[in-house]
Scaffold this motif. Structure first.
Motif, mmCIF file in Angstrom:
data_model
loop_
_atom_site.group_PDB
_atom_site.id
_atom_site.type_symbol
_atom_site.label_atom_id
_atom_site.label_comp_id
_atom_site.label_asym_id
_atom_site.label_seq_id
_atom_site.Cartn_x
_atom_site.Cartn_y
_atom_site.Cartn_z
ATOM 1 N N MET A 1 0.838 -1.184 0.000
ATOM 2 C CA MET A 1 0.000 0.000 0.000
ATOM 3 C C MET A 1 0.883 1.248 0.000
ATOM 4 N N ASP A 2 0.568 2.192 -0.866
ATOM 5 C CA ASP A 2 1.361 3.402 -0.980
ATOM 6 C C ASP A 2 0.845 4.425 0.026
ATOM 7 N N ILE A 3 1.353 4.346 1.272
ATOM 8 C CA ILE A 3 0.861 5.204 2.344
ATOM 9 C C ILE A 3 1.139 6.665 2.032
ATOM 10 N N ALA A 33 -14.038 -5.385 1.684
ATOM 11 C CA ALA A 33 -12.761 -6.096 1.591
ATOM 12 C C ALA A 33 -11.754 -5.295 0.768
ATOM 13 N N ALA A 34 -12.236 -4.647 -0.297
ATOM 14 C CA ALA A 34 -11.332 -3.867 -1.154
ATOM 15 C C ALA A 34 -10.772 -2.653 -0.418
ATOM 16 N N LEU A 35 -11.551 -2.087 0.511
ATOM 17 C CA LEU A 35 -11.077 -0.923 1.261
ATOM 18 C C LEU A 35 -9.801 -1.222 2.035
ATOM 19 N N VAL A 36 -9.641 -2.465 2.498
ATOM 20 C CA VAL A 36 -8.447 -2.812 3.274
ATOM 21 C C VAL A 36 -7.507 -3.735 2.492
ATOM 22 N N ASP A 37 -7.716 -3.819 1.188
ATOM 23 C CA ASP A 37 -6.864 -4.638 0.334
ATOM 24 C C ASP A 37 -5.702 -3.787 -0.177
ATOM 25 N N PRO A 38 -4.460 -4.108 0.169
ATOM 26 C CA PRO A 38 -3.329 -3.286 -0.288
ATOM 27 C C PRO A 38 -3.178 -3.253 -1.799
ATOM 28 N N ALA A 39 -3.791 -4.223 -2.504
ATOM 29 C CA ALA A 39 -3.713 -4.225 -3.963
ATOM 30 C C ALA A 39 -4.683 -3.228 -4.584
ATOM 31 N N ALA A 40 -5.658 -2.762 -3.809
ATOM 32 C CA ALA A 40 -6.624 -1.786 -4.320
ATOM 33 C C ALA A 40 -6.103 -0.384 -4.017
ATOM 34 N N ARG A 41 -6.102 0.455 -5.015
ATOM 35 C CA ARG A 41 -5.548 1.802 -4.886
ATOM 36 C C ARG A 41 -6.628 2.764 -4.382
ATOM 37 N N LEU A 42 -6.373 3.371 -3.245
ATOM 38 C CA LEU A 42 -7.331 4.265 -2.599
ATOM 39 C C LEU A 42 -6.831 5.695 -2.691
ATOM 40 N N THR A 43 -7.688 6.592 -3.149
ATOM 41 C CA THR A 43 -7.336 8.006 -3.249
ATOM 42 C C THR A 43 -8.431 8.833 -2.587
ATOM 43 N N ILE A 44 -8.032 9.742 -1.717
ATOM 44 C CA ILE A 44 -8.965 10.672 -1.088
ATOM 45 C C ILE A 44 -8.489 12.086 -1.388
ATOM 46 N N HIS A 45 -9.423 12.945 -1.745
ATOM 47 C CA HIS A 45 -9.064 14.333 -2.034
ATOM 48 C C HIS A 45 -8.957 15.095 -0.720
ATOM 49 N N ARG A 112 -24.124 23.563 6.795
ATOM 50 C CA ARG A 112 -23.036 22.909 7.523
ATOM 51 C C ARG A 112 -23.024 21.449 7.100
ATOM 52 N N LEU A 113 -21.869 20.972 6.684
ATOM 53 C CA LEU A 113 -21.797 19.616 6.152
ATOM 54 C C LEU A 113 -20.450 18.984 6.472
ATOM 55 N N ALA A 114 -20.436 17.668 6.365
ATOM 56 C CA ALA A 114 -19.185 16.911 6.361
ATOM 57 C C ALA A 114 -19.154 16.167 5.032
ATOM 58 N N GLU A 115 -18.008 16.106 4.395
ATOM 59 C CA GLU A 115 -17.964 15.512 3.060
ATOM 60 C C GLU A 115 -16.578 14.964 2.769
ATOM 61 N N PHE A 116 -16.520 14.068 1.775
ATOM 62 C CA PHE A 116 -15.238 13.697 1.191
ATOM 63 C C PHE A 116 -15.442 13.064 -0.175
ATOM 64 N N TYR A 117 -14.386 13.168 -0.975
ATOM 65 C CA TYR A 117 -14.305 12.500 -2.267
ATOM 66 C C TYR A 117 -13.355 11.311 -2.125
ATOM 67 N N LEU A 118 -13.753 10.187 -2.677
ATOM 68 C CA LEU A 118 -12.955 8.967 -2.546
ATOM 69 C C LEU A 118 -13.011 8.193 -3.861
ATOM 70 N N ARG A 119 -11.867 7.630 -4.235
ATOM 71 C CA ARG A 119 -11.834 6.758 -5.419
ATOM 72 C C ARG A 119 -11.086 5.480 -5.052
ATOM 73 N N LEU A 120 -11.665 4.352 -5.412
ATOM 74 C CA LEU A 120 -11.081 3.054 -5.115
ATOM 75 C C LEU A 120 -10.949 2.289 -6.428
ATOM 76 N N ARG A 121 -9.717 1.880 -6.734
ATOM 77 C CA ARG A 121 -9.457 1.201 -8.002
ATOM 78 C C ARG A 121 -8.746 -0.124 -7.773
ATOM 79 N N ARG A 122 -9.084 -1.078 -8.606
ATOM 80 C CA ARG A 122 -8.305 -2.316 -8.699
ATOM 81 C C ARG A 122 -7.851 -2.418 -10.147
ATOM 82 N N GLY A 123 -6.537 -2.267 -10.347
ATOM 83 C CA GLY A 123 -6.040 -2.165 -11.715
ATOM 84 C C GLY A 123 -6.544 -0.872 -12.342
ATOM 85 N N ARG A 124 -7.151 -0.967 -13.516
ATOM 86 C CA ARG A 124 -7.675 0.219 -14.183
ATOM 87 C C ARG A 124 -9.151 0.440 -13.921
#
Length: 295
Positions: A1-3, A33-45, A112-124
Motif C-alpha cells: 500500500m502506498d501510504i 474487503a477492497a477498502l483494506v486490500d493493499p492491492a486496491a488503490r485508494l485516493t482521497i481528495h 453545515r456539512l461533512a464531506e469527502f471524495y474517494l476513489r477506489l481502483r483495482r487495476g484500471r
C-alpha cells in the motif's frame, strides 16, 4: 500500500469535473474487503474532507465527478436532480453520489456539512457498491468518523494509511447499518419547517439545557410521536442527537474561550468533568484537553 500517496499533504488530485465511465459495481462485502486490500488503490481528495460551514449558495448543472462524493448534511439542505429523480436532502441525512452520474445540485446558505471524495481502483477499474444516488439518515452520527479520517490524513509518518482504511471500513459499515434501519421515505419524518424550527431552537438554547419535550412542544407534537418522527428524519433519537449538539458546543467553547474543561462541562449541564470528557472523547476522538492543544 502506498501510504505516502494516500496521506500526503498535497493530495493526489481527483479530477472532480471529469466524465467517467461507470465503475465496476461489486457487492458490499467485496467493497469492504477492497477498502483494506493493499492491492486496491485508494485516493482521497485532501482538500475536501471534514466538517465545514458554507456561507454562500452554490449550484452546478449536468456535472459528473470521477470519484465517490459523500455529503453529510448537518444543517441546511442540498437539492439534487439525477437519473430522472429529485431529492431534497435535509439536516440529519446523507447523500452518496457514485462516479459518473450526471447531476444538477444546489444548496443555499448557511449550510453545515461533512464531506469527502474517494476513489477506489483495482487495476484500471474503478470500484463501487452502488450505481445510483443513495440517500439515508444518521448524518450526525457519522460526522465524527469523517473528521477522524481527516485527522489521520494530516500526517505522512507511521501507519496512517492503514488507519485511514480502517476508519473507512467502520464508516461504510455504519453507513449501511443506518440505511438498513431506515424504513420509508425521508418525508415520513418531520416536515422541512419542523426540522428548521428544531435546528433553530437547538442553536439558540443548547447551552440552556433544552430537551426533547421542549422541542416536541415547540412544533406541537406529543413527546412519543415527536420521538418517532424525529428519528425518521435525523436517524438518531432526540436525546442522543441533542447530546451531540452539546458536545459540538463544547468544541466551540474549547476553541473560542479560555474556560477550563470543568467550567465547560458545568456550562453544558454535565454532571461532572469525567462524564463530559468521556462522552467528548467518544464523539470527537480526542479528549477535551488534547482537542484544545491541537487547535
Amino acid at each position: 500500500m502506498d501510504i505516502a500517496r494516500l496521506t500526503q499533504k498535497i493530495a493526489p488530485i481527483v479530477d472532480l469535473d471529469a466524465t467517467s465511465s461507470p465503475p465496476e459495481v461489486i457487492d458490499t462485502d467485496r467493497w469492504l474487503a477492497a477498502l483494506v486490500d493493499p492491492a486496491a488503490r485508494l485516493t482521497i481528495h485532501n482538500r475536501y474532507i471534514g466538517t465545514s460551514q458554507r456561507d454562500d449558495g452554490w449550484s452546478c448543472e449536468r456535472r459528473r465527478v470521477s470519484a465517490h462524493w459523500l455529503i453529510l448534511v448537518l444543517d441546511g439542505a442540498v437539492r439534487l436532480r439525477a437519473s430522472g429523480r429529485q431529492w431534497s436532502v435535509g439536516a440529519g441525512q446523507w447523500l452518496w453520489l457514485p462516479p459518473g452520474v450526471r447531476h444538477d445540485m444546489r444548496w443555499g446558505s448557511p449550510l453545515r456539512l461533512a464531506e469527502f471524495y474517494l476513489r477506489l481502483r483495482r487495476g484500471r477499474r474503478s470500484l463501487s457498491p452502488i450505481d445510483r444516488v443513495v440517500v439515508g439518515p444518521g448524518a450526525d452520527g457519522l460526522r465524527a468518523r469523517v473528521d477522524r479520517i481527516a485527522d489521520e490524513m494530516q500526517s505522512v509518518s507511521g501507519p496512517q494509511g492503514w488507519a485511514v482504511r480502517g476508519q473507512l471500513l467502520v464508516f461504510f459499515t455504519d453507513l449501511w447499518r443506518q440505511q438498513a434501519g431506515w424504513r420509508g421515505d425521508p418525508r415520513s419524518g418531520l416536515t422541512e419547517g419542523q426540522r428548521s424550527r428544531v435546528l433553530r431552537l437547538t442553536r439558540e438554547r443548547i447551552l440552556d439545557g433544552i430537551g426533547p419535550s421542549e422541542l416536541a412542544a415547540a412544533i406541537g407534537l406529543s413527546a412519543n410521536y415527536f420521538s418517532r418522527r424525529f428519528k425518521e428524519a435525523f436517524g438518531l433519537t432526540p436525546r442522543v442527537w441533542l447530546n451531540h449538539r452539546r458536545l459540538e458546543a463544547g468544541q466551540r467553547l474549547l476553541e473560542e474561550t479560555s474556560l477550563s474543561v470543568s467550567e465547560i462541562a458545568g456550562r453544558l449541564g454535565y454532571r461532572g468533568t469525567a462524564q463530559f470528557s468521556r462522552q467528548f472523547t467518544r464523539y470527537v476522538g480526542k479528549s477535551p484537553r488534547a482537542y484544545r492543544r491541537g487547535r
